[in-house]
Design an enzyme around this catalytic site. Structure first.
Site, PDB file in Angstrom:
ATOM      1  N   HIS A 128       0.799  -1.227   0.000  1.00  0.00           N
ATOM      2  CA  HIS A 128       0.000   0.000   0.000  1.00  0.00           C
ATOM      3  C   HIS A 128       0.832   1.278   0.000  1.00  0.00           C
ATOM      4  O   HIS A 128       0.272   2.369  -0.134  1.00  0.00           O
ATOM      5  CB  HIS A 128      -0.954   0.003   1.197  1.00  0.00           C
TER       6      HIS A 128
ATOM      7  N   GLN B 258      -0.287 -13.500   5.527  1.00  0.00           N
ATOM      8  CA  GLN B 258      -1.319 -12.593   6.011  1.00  0.00           C
ATOM      9  C   GLN B 258      -2.696 -13.119   5.647  1.00  0.00           C
ATOM     10  O   GLN B 258      -2.980 -13.385   4.479  1.00  0.00           O
ATOM     11  CB  GLN B 258      -1.096 -11.208   5.400  1.00  0.00           C
TER      12      GLN B 258
ATOM     13  N   GLU C 159      -6.726 -12.236   5.662  1.00  0.00           N
ATOM     14  CA  GLU C 159      -7.469 -10.978   5.672  1.00  0.00           C
ATOM     15  C   GLU C 159      -8.923 -11.128   5.246  1.00  0.00           C
ATOM     16  O   GLU C 159      -9.597 -10.123   5.023  1.00  0.00           O
ATOM     17  CB  GLU C 159      -6.774  -9.974   4.746  1.00  0.00           C
TER      18      GLU C 159
ATOM     19  N   ALA D  29      -7.943  -4.499   8.936  1.00  0.00           N
ATOM     20  CA  ALA D  29      -8.681  -3.586   8.053  1.00  0.00           C
ATOM     21  C   ALA D  29      -9.418  -4.358   6.966  1.00  0.00           C
ATOM     22  O   ALA D  29     -10.626  -4.175   6.753  1.00  0.00           O
ATOM     23  CB  ALA D  29      -7.728  -2.565   7.444  1.00  0.00           C
ATOM     24  N   ASP D  30      -8.704  -5.232   6.261  1.00  0.00           N
ATOM     25  CA  ASP D  30      -9.342  -6.004   5.192  1.00  0.00           C
ATOM     26  C   ASP D  30     -10.309  -7.042   5.747  1.00  0.00           C
ATOM     27  O   ASP D  30     -11.351  -7.305   5.142  1.00  0.00           O
ATOM     28  CB  ASP D  30      -8.282  -6.676   4.320  1.00  0.00           C
TER      29      ASP D  30
END
Length: 262
Positions: free
Chosen positions: A45, A147, A149, A174-175
């Site tokens: 990001h 990760q 998500e 967040a995701d």
């Protein structure tokens, strides 16, 4: 070339980190001396590439803080390049199942254990073939963090945890909250219940649980549950909020924006 971050996770020593999104070797070095155990160089990001990751690795190298690099995707070519410039610990985003976790591990290993291409004569990682037996030692020093998500990844967590070579599993709040229908609200009770259950499950499987959370109370809660690598802030957020607070003390007002997750 020993990976002290991997050793700390294996020993069960909690590691406190900071997220780097400024894509600057100058700020990376500044923060490397701040006292964090690890610093995440974000290639997903933040506007990073292999060259900017390299300069940040070089800036952090003289300090105790250990670099962790997140590629933009679970891509073996990109991973190969990041390893060659000196990355030893990877946080691979959006891993959905055991097959994808296995692919991430294989991308970090030289054959026959994996598919990493051999280019050590050109690589900073081997110090241009000045490290004796680098090709024989490198595999054991790689630390692979995957990760999760999404709800799909959470469902497949038991199989992901069975993948040999996965050292830790990082929960992306967040995701995950967005995938669960609570975008921008990772503190929703349902999201928190899923996170807490996953942390316990990961630790019980003998892997290292990790997360990013800027809320101090929640960070301490996750550590109590067994999280071993916890990022407690983001450099861009620290800079933005500190600048706004300073301006506000002199009567200025920041441009109105919607608060972010971190």
């Amino acid at each position: 070339m020993e990976n002290s971050f991997k050793a700390a996770l294996k020993a069960g020593r909690p590691q406190i980190g900071l997220w780097l999104g400024l894509s600057s070797s100058y700020s990376a070095e500044l923060l490397a001396g701040a006292g964090f155990d690890w610093l995440l160089i974000d290639g997903e990001h933040a506007p990073n590439n292999v060259q900017t990751v390299l300069t940040q690795l070089q800036a952090i190298a003289p300090y105790p803080s250990q670099p962790v690099v997140r590629p933009s995707w679970n891509d073996p070519v990109q991973i190969k390049q990041l390893l060659d410039v000196g990355t030893q610990t990877l946080l691979v985003p959006m891993v959905q199942n055991a097959d994808e976790a296995r692919e991430a591990v294989r991308a970090t290993r030289y054959p026959p254990a994996g598919i990493r291409g051999v280019g050590s004569a050109l690589a900073r990682a081997s110090r241009w073939n000045r490290i004796p037996d680098y090709l024989q030692k490198a595999n054991d020093q790689m630390c692979v963090l995957v990760q999760i998500e999404t709800r799909e990844a959470m469902k497949n967590l038991p199989q992901i945890l069975d993948v040999e070579g996965v050292d830790g599993v990082f929960i992306g709040p967040a995701d995950l909250s967005a995938d669960m229908g609570y975008a921008g609200n990772p503190q929703h009770p349902e999201v928190q219940a899923a996170i807490e259950q996953a942390i316990v499950q990961i630790r019980e499987a003998g892997k290292a649980p990790g997360i990013l959370i800027a809320n101090e109370q929640l960070a301490k809660r996750y550590l109590e549950l067994g999280a071993l690598f916890v990022a407690v802030g983001v450099d861009t957020t620290l800079l933005a909020r500190a600048a706004e607070a300073l301006a506000a003390r002199f009567g200025a007002q920041a441009t109105a924006v919607k608060p972010g997750v971190y």
